[in-house]
Design a protein around this motif. Structure first.
Motif, PDB file in Angstrom:
ATOM      1  N   ALA A 171       0.828  -1.203   0.000  1.00  0.00           N
ATOM      2  CA  ALA A 171       0.000   0.000   0.000  1.00  0.00           C
ATOM      3  C   ALA A 171       0.865   1.258   0.000  1.00  0.00           C
ATOM      4  N   ALA A 172       1.971   1.230   0.721  1.00  0.00           N
ATOM      5  CA  ALA A 172       2.877   2.376   0.745  1.00  0.00           C
ATOM      6  C   ALA A 172       3.483   2.610  -0.637  1.00  0.00           C
ATOM      7  N   ALA A 173       3.904   1.532  -1.295  1.00  0.00           N
ATOM      8  CA  ALA A 173       4.483   1.654  -2.631  1.00  0.00           C
ATOM      9  C   ALA A 173       3.443   2.142  -3.638  1.00  0.00           C
ATOM     10  N   LEU A 174       2.226   1.693  -3.485  1.00  0.00           N
ATOM     11  CA  LEU A 174       1.140   2.052  -4.400  1.00  0.00           C
ATOM     12  C   LEU A 174       0.757   3.526  -4.293  1.00  0.00           C
ATOM     13  N   THR A 175       0.733   4.046  -3.087  1.00  0.00           N
ATOM     14  CA  THR A 175       0.197   5.390  -2.848  1.00  0.00           C
ATOM     15  C   THR A 175       1.243   6.458  -2.567  1.00  0.00           C
ATOM     16  N   GLY A 176       2.436   6.043  -2.162  1.00  0.00           N
ATOM     17  CA  GLY A 176       3.431   7.008  -1.720  1.00  0.00           C
ATOM     18  C   GLY A 176       3.154   7.512  -0.319  1.00  0.00           C
ATOM     19  N   GLY A 177       2.240   6.831   0.383  1.00  0.00           N
ATOM     20  CA  GLY A 177       1.893   7.218   1.747  1.00  0.00           C
ATOM     21  C   GLY A 177       2.345   6.186   2.756  1.00  0.00           C
ATOM     22  N   ASP A 178       2.075   6.485   4.009  1.00  0.00           N
ATOM     23  CA  ASP A 178       2.440   5.607   5.118  1.00  0.00           C
ATOM     24  C   ASP A 178       1.161   5.094   5.780  1.00  0.00           C
ATOM     25  N   PRO A 179       0.844   3.807   5.623  1.00  0.00           N
ATOM     26  CA  PRO A 179      -0.390   3.269   6.196  1.00  0.00           C
ATOM     27  C   PRO A 179      -0.488   3.439   7.709  1.00  0.00           C
ATOM     28  N   ARG A 180       0.628   3.348   8.404  1.00  0.00           N
ATOM     29  CA  ARG A 180       0.589   3.510   9.867  1.00  0.00           C
ATOM     30  C   ARG A 180       0.201   4.940  10.241  1.00  0.00           C
ATOM     31  N   ALA A 181       0.772   5.894   9.554  1.00  0.00           N
ATOM     32  CA  ALA A 181       0.404   7.294   9.781  1.00  0.00           C
ATOM     33  C   ALA A 181      -1.046   7.516   9.366  1.00  0.00           C
ATOM     34  N   GLY A 182      -1.468   6.826   8.312  1.00  0.00           N
ATOM     35  CA  GLY A 182      -2.843   6.953   7.830  1.00  0.00           C
ATOM     36  C   GLY A 182      -3.870   6.538   8.864  1.00  0.00           C
ATOM     37  N   ARG A 183      -3.567   5.505   9.644  1.00  0.00           N
ATOM     38  CA  ARG A 183      -4.477   5.082  10.718  1.00  0.00           C
ATOM     39  C   ARG A 183      -4.742   6.231  11.672  1.00  0.00           C
ATOM     40  N   GLN A 184      -3.701   6.944  12.065  1.00  0.00           N
ATOM     41  CA  GLN A 184      -3.863   8.065  12.991  1.00  0.00           C
ATOM     42  C   GLN A 184      -4.565   9.244  12.319  1.00  0.00           C
ATOM     43  N   ASP A 200      -1.379   9.210   3.015  1.00  0.00           N
ATOM     44  CA  ASP A 200      -1.273   8.308   4.165  1.00  0.00           C
ATOM     45  C   ASP A 200      -2.605   7.607   4.425  1.00  0.00           C
ATOM     46  N   ILE A 201      -3.697   8.349   4.377  1.00  0.00           N
ATOM     47  CA  ILE A 201      -5.025   7.758   4.587  1.00  0.00           C
ATOM     48  C   ILE A 201      -5.322   6.741   3.492  1.00  0.00           C
ATOM     49  N   ALA A 202      -5.044   7.100   2.251  1.00  0.00           N
ATOM     50  CA  ALA A 202      -5.260   6.167   1.136  1.00  0.00           C
ATOM     51  C   ALA A 202      -4.411   4.914   1.321  1.00  0.00           C
ATOM     52  N   ALA A 203      -3.178   5.080   1.788  1.00  0.00           N
ATOM     53  CA  ALA A 203      -2.301   3.923   2.013  1.00  0.00           C
ATOM     54  C   ALA A 203      -2.953   2.977   3.010  1.00  0.00           C
ATOM     55  N   TYR A 204      -3.491   3.508   4.099  1.00  0.00           N
ATOM     56  CA  TYR A 204      -4.166   2.632   5.063  1.00  0.00           C
ATOM     57  C   TYR A 204      -5.385   1.971   4.420  1.00  0.00           C
ATOM     58  N   LEU A 205      -6.174   2.739   3.702  1.00  0.00           N
ATOM     59  CA  LEU A 205      -7.383   2.165   3.089  1.00  0.00           C
ATOM     60  C   LEU A 205      -7.041   1.058   2.096  1.00  0.00           C
ATOM     61  N   TYR A 206      -5.906   1.173   1.428  1.00  0.00           N
ATOM     62  CA  TYR A 206      -5.488   0.121   0.496  1.00  0.00           C
ATOM     63  C   TYR A 206      -4.983  -1.134   1.198  1.00  0.00           C
ATOM     64  N   THR A 207      -4.888  -1.119   2.508  1.00  0.00           N
ATOM     65  CA  THR A 207      -4.596  -2.361   3.228  1.00  0.00           C
ATOM     66  C   THR A 207      -5.878  -3.131   3.544  1.00  0.00           C
TER      67      THR A 207
END
Length: 129
Positions: free
Chosen positions: A32-45, A120-127
């Motif tokens: 998800a991080a590679a796909l979006t350029g975001g951080d899924p852990r940060a996205g959760r917060q 970051d939010i998108a990265a979390y959602l893609y998990t």
């Protein structure tokens, strides 16, 4: 002998975690991080910071069990975002940043989400498969 016993317990613990799928989460986070350029852990917060949990049911977010907006379980595998946009990372980020700009009739408000936060939010959602 004690060290060998500790290593054995540690190995069993790692095996149990793998059986529970926790290592699979790590790979989905990396994808998800590679796909979006975001951080899924940060996205959760950031989901909590921006109040997404006030309207949506979101797996992995304690207390995010609302039904004002659609549940987000499995959103990574859906064909469309908001029934309008093909489910692609750039579209997800665009939607999160300013939903009314995409669909003026949406009930989802513009929460003034910065692009980095939207990634970051998108990265979390893609998990959420």
């Amino acid at each position: 002998m004690r060290d060998a016993a500790r290593w054995g317990v540690a190995a069993l613990g790692a095996l149990a975690l793998a059986a529970c799928g926790l290592y699979a989460d790590e790979s989905s986070y990396a994808s998800a991080a590679a796909l979006t350029g975001g951080d899924p852990r940060a996205g959760r917060q950031k989901i909590r910071d921006y109040g997404c949990d006030a309207c949506h049911a979101i797996p992995g977010i304690p207390g995010a069990d609302r039904t004002v907006g659609p549940p987000l379980e499995g959103i990574a595998g859906r064909m469309y975002i908001a029934g309008l946009l093909t489910n692609q990372p750039e579209n997800m980020v665009r939607w999160i940043m300013d939903p009314p700009a995409v669909d003026p009739k949406t009930a989802m408000p513009d929460m003034d989400v910065a692009e980095d936060d939207a990634r970051d939010i998108a990265a979390y959602l893609y998990t959420l498969r």
